[in-house]
Design a protein around this motif. Structure first.
Motif, mmCIF file in Angstrom:
data_model
loop_
_atom_site.group_PDB
_atom_site.id
_atom_site.type_symbol
_atom_site.label_atom_id
_atom_site.label_comp_id
_atom_site.label_asym_id
_atom_site.label_seq_id
_atom_site.Cartn_x
_atom_site.Cartn_y
_atom_site.Cartn_z
ATOM 1 N N LEU A 292 0.833 -1.210 0.000
ATOM 2 C CA LEU A 292 0.000 0.000 0.000
ATOM 3 C C LEU A 292 0.866 1.258 0.000
ATOM 4 O O LEU A 292 0.581 2.207 -0.730
ATOM 5 C CB LEU A 292 -0.951 0.007 1.195
ATOM 6 N N ALA A 293 1.943 1.263 0.781
ATOM 7 C CA ALA A 293 2.841 2.429 0.814
ATOM 8 C C ALA A 293 3.470 2.640 -0.562
ATOM 9 O O ALA A 293 3.613 3.780 -1.020
ATOM 10 C CB ALA A 293 3.915 2.239 1.878
ATOM 11 N N GLU A 294 3.821 1.566 -1.227
ATOM 12 C CA GLU A 294 4.401 1.653 -2.573
ATOM 13 C C GLU A 294 3.387 2.248 -3.556
ATOM 14 O O GLU A 294 3.716 3.135 -4.343
ATOM 15 C CB GLU A 294 4.807 0.248 -3.020
ATOM 16 N N ILE A 295 2.151 1.792 -3.498
ATOM 17 C CA ILE A 295 1.097 2.308 -4.382
ATOM 18 C C ILE A 295 0.829 3.781 -4.065
ATOM 19 O O ILE A 295 0.745 4.611 -4.970
ATOM 20 C CB ILE A 295 -0.196 1.458 -4.266
ATOM 21 N N TRP A 296 0.713 4.119 -2.789
ATOM 22 C CA TRP A 296 0.495 5.519 -2.397
ATOM 23 C C TRP A 296 1.620 6.396 -2.932
ATOM 24 O O TRP A 296 1.378 7.494 -3.426
ATOM 25 C CB TRP A 296 0.450 5.646 -0.880
ATOM 26 N N SER A 297 2.843 5.924 -2.816
ATOM 27 C CA SER A 297 4.008 6.689 -3.263
ATOM 28 C C SER A 297 3.883 7.048 -4.740
ATOM 29 O O SER A 297 4.123 8.189 -5.142
ATOM 30 C CB SER A 297 5.280 5.865 -3.020
ATOM 31 N N GLY B 87 3.881 6.582 6.430
ATOM 32 C CA GLY B 87 3.732 5.636 7.532
ATOM 33 C C GLY B 87 2.333 5.047 7.529
ATOM 34 O O GLY B 87 1.453 5.506 6.796
ATOM 35 N N ILE B 88 2.120 4.066 8.394
ATOM 36 C CA ILE B 88 0.808 3.410 8.388
ATOM 37 C C ILE B 88 -0.296 4.299 8.938
ATOM 38 O O ILE B 88 -1.474 4.049 8.695
ATOM 39 C CB ILE B 88 0.833 2.052 9.129
ATOM 40 N N ASN B 89 0.070 5.360 9.660
ATOM 41 C CA ASN B 89 -0.935 6.286 10.181
ATOM 42 C C ASN B 89 -1.031 7.569 9.371
ATOM 43 O O ASN B 89 -1.774 8.477 9.727
ATOM 44 C CB ASN B 89 -0.651 6.619 11.650
ATOM 45 N N SER B 90 -0.260 7.647 8.274
ATOM 46 C CA SER B 90 -0.315 8.829 7.410
ATOM 47 C C SER B 90 -1.692 8.914 6.767
ATOM 48 O O SER B 90 -2.283 7.900 6.406
ATOM 49 C CB SER B 90 0.747 8.731 6.308
ATOM 50 N N ASN B 91 -2.170 10.135 6.621
ATOM 51 C CA ASN B 91 -3.481 10.368 6.017
ATOM 52 C C ASN B 91 -3.290 10.670 4.531
ATOM 53 O O ASN B 91 -2.539 11.575 4.167
ATOM 54 C CB ASN B 91 -4.169 11.542 6.710
ATOM 55 N N PHE C 186 -12.203 7.522 1.621
ATOM 56 C CA PHE C 186 -12.576 8.699 2.406
ATOM 57 C C PHE C 186 -12.845 8.334 3.872
ATOM 58 O O PHE C 186 -12.518 9.094 4.770
ATOM 59 C CB PHE C 186 -13.794 9.394 1.791
ATOM 60 N N LYS C 187 -13.431 7.168 4.111
ATOM 61 C CA LYS C 187 -13.717 6.736 5.487
ATOM 62 C C LYS C 187 -12.462 6.259 6.203
ATOM 63 O O LYS C 187 -12.336 6.425 7.408
ATOM 64 C CB LYS C 187 -14.746 5.587 5.484
ATOM 65 N N THR C 188 -11.556 5.648 5.450
ATOM 66 C CA THR C 188 -10.366 5.027 6.033
ATOM 67 C C THR C 188 -9.128 5.496 5.273
ATOM 68 O O THR C 188 -8.560 4.746 4.495
ATOM 69 C CB THR C 188 -10.481 3.485 5.949
ATOM 70 N N PRO C 189 -8.682 6.742 5.483
ATOM 71 C CA PRO C 189 -7.613 7.292 4.656
ATOM 72 C C PRO C 189 -6.189 6.979 5.130
ATOM 73 O O PRO C 189 -5.249 7.678 4.782
ATOM 74 C CB PRO C 189 -7.893 8.796 4.726
ATOM 75 N N THR C 190 -6.030 5.918 5.948
ATOM 76 C CA THR C 190 -4.689 5.541 6.389
ATOM 77 C C THR C 190 -4.359 4.138 5.895
ATOM 78 O O THR C 190 -5.257 3.329 5.627
ATOM 79 C CB THR C 190 -4.578 5.549 7.932
ATOM 80 N N ILE C 191 -3.073 3.854 5.811
ATOM 81 C CA ILE C 191 -2.638 2.520 5.393
ATOM 82 C C ILE C 191 -3.084 1.488 6.422
ATOM 83 O O ILE C 191 -3.533 0.402 6.055
ATOM 84 C CB ILE C 191 -1.115 2.496 5.167
#
Length: 177
Positions: free
Chosen positions: A23-28, A39-43, A75-80
């Motif tokens: 997920l972090a790779e995709i977000w990046s 991080g896993i708590n990043s919004n 939108f409901k769960t915007p963290t990793i």
């Protein structure tokens, strides 16, 4: 400053398993920021995400992880951390990409296109589906740049090269090269 610029969040917790790493790779890639900043708590939205990027994110998750989640879930769960829980509990749905149609002289209309075509035929003077707008241009405009921009748009979007002639008595759509 640009979203995500600067130092890591004080509450930064690195991804701890394969799902969080993926997920972090995709977000990046979607956000265009360094994976080390996520991080896993990043919004997602505080890192520069918005509704269009969220749509891309949903698509990439489906394509790369074979899990389909709704846009509303981002939108409901915007963290990793939150998304990994949603994905972990979701059933797998195979991603099937759309393949281009074979090249033809013309194509049949969809039922929605037929409906609009016949409505338009009943009121040939109506402009209900037009959105007229003008942009005043300054004298120092580069006419060639404007023309090149429109040509690139027309090349990219087939609908801007599509006409709706009749073949016999049936309306069809023709996409010009």
């Amino acid at each position: 400053p640009e979203p995500g610029a600067g130092e890591k969040d004080k509450n930064y917790i690195a991804p701890g398993n394969y799902l969080e790493e993926k997920l972090a790779e995709i977000w990046s890639r979607v956000l265009g920021i360094d994976k080390a900043m996520i991080g896993i708590n990043s919004n997602f939205f505080q890192l520069g995400g918005h509704s269009l990027r969220a749509t891309v994110l949903v698509s990439k998750i489906h394509k790369e992880m074979q899990v389909k989640i709704s846009l509303a879930e981002i939108f409901k769960t915007p963290t990793i951390k939150g998304l990994s829980g949603v994905i972990h509990g979701a059933r797998q749905v195979k991603f099937e990409s759309l393949e281009p149609l074979e090249k033809k002289e013309y194509y049949p209309l969809s039922s929605a296109q037929k409906r609009l075509y016949f409505i338009q035929q009943m009121d040939m003077e109506g402009i209900g589906y037009n959105m007229p707008y003008f942009i005043p241009l300054t004298r120092d405009i580069e006419k060639n740049q404007v023309e090149n921009t429109f040509n690139k748009l027309i090349d990219r979007h087939e609908i801007l090269r599509t006409s709706f002639p009749l073949v016999g008595t049936e309306p069809v759509q023709r996409v010009r090269e």
